[in-house]
Enzyme design. Sequence first.
Site, PDB file in Angstrom:
ATOM      1  N   GLY A 317       3.571   6.742   5.270  1.00 36.18           N
ATOM      2  CA  GLY A 317       3.753   7.210   3.909  1.00 36.18           C
ATOM      3  C   GLY A 317       2.611   8.092   3.447  1.00 36.18           C
ATOM      4  N   GLU A 318       2.196   7.884   2.212  1.00 39.56           N
ATOM      5  CA  GLU A 318       1.092   8.600   1.563  1.00 39.56           C
ATOM      6  C   GLU A 318       1.434  10.025   1.162  1.00 39.56           C
ATOM      7  OE1 GLU A 318      -2.765   8.681   3.303  1.00 39.56           O
ATOM      8  OE2 GLU A 318      -2.684   6.616   4.021  1.00 39.56           O
TER       9      GLU A 318
END
Length: 359
Positions: A317-318
């Site tokens: 993610g991120e």
Amino acid sequence: MQIIADLLNTIPAINSAAMSRAQRHVDGLFKPVGSLGKLEALAIQLAGMPGVNGIPHVGKKAVLVMCADHGVWEEGVAISPKEVTAIQAENMTRGTTGVCVLAAQAGANVHVIDVGIDTAEPIPGLINMRVARGSGNIASAPAMSRRQAEKLLLDVICYTRELAKNGVTLFGVGELGMANTTPAAAIVSTITGRDPEEVVGIGANLPTDKLANKIDVVRRAITLNQPNPQDGVDVLAKVGGFDLVGIAGVMLGAASCGLPVLLDGFLSYAAALAACQMSPAIKPYLIPSHLSAEKGARIALSHLGLEPYLNRDMRIGEGIVQALAMSIIEAACAIYNNMGELAASNIVLPGNTTSDLNS
């Protein structure tokens, strides 16, 4: 909330005339027609977005990372300690995480936004839009109230629109929150109508012997909360999370300005499904960076009708992969604006006619 409904009604349609002009321009460049494949299609798609005024280009770039904790973490659906959310958010303020490194490489600013981290005090350096210290445990209660979801949506929409006013022309989304693939899977299952077993994956390396519990948690959450799959806000409020609401807000805000949004991974697909239920008009503004390796990714993207640009077995993610994909957007703009034209050299290739080139 009427103000959101009014704003969604103003989302501009894609300019088909601008896309037709862009198609003719791209067909007349120094290359065989269609030889740059999806890169050509991307340039034409960008040309149709009113916010870029008919000429594909990239001005300022912004990545908005929504950070929040999730009550469903208590159900044993993630192996990382919940505190990792706060720790990694602090690391983002130092520019040392994956999304920060790749965003810097792409020349994009990262906006780290606390929409629901479970800490006693706000974390210095983060943009504070915190609704609560984590969402409710969706296995036993709604994630949040509808009022909370609508308020956060509006706050993020307004923030995104303000960035657009200040010159941002390309948005990317990211997220941070332990256990957040569980509510994401619940959203995907609800809106696509697929069984949780088909969409629940291992997230951040959940041991396979714990996967059955995660599937059961998602199934219980949907059964208990009964989200309405036709109502994106209802789905987000009942089985989502603050980070997912925030991502949806970025999409709605950017689309309302006629500007593109790069999706990241599975969390962004889930948020996009909910956002498109609120306003199908946003779909042409969504650009999928990659096919996540998370189990439900293909199902979500297929339901959205989106084909990703990268497929490198990434499951993270991120906003990491969308930052990587910003170079693809810039490449599409570069070929549109900087390649020479066949007509200028009196070259006619099969598939390129003089009338085409001079249209």
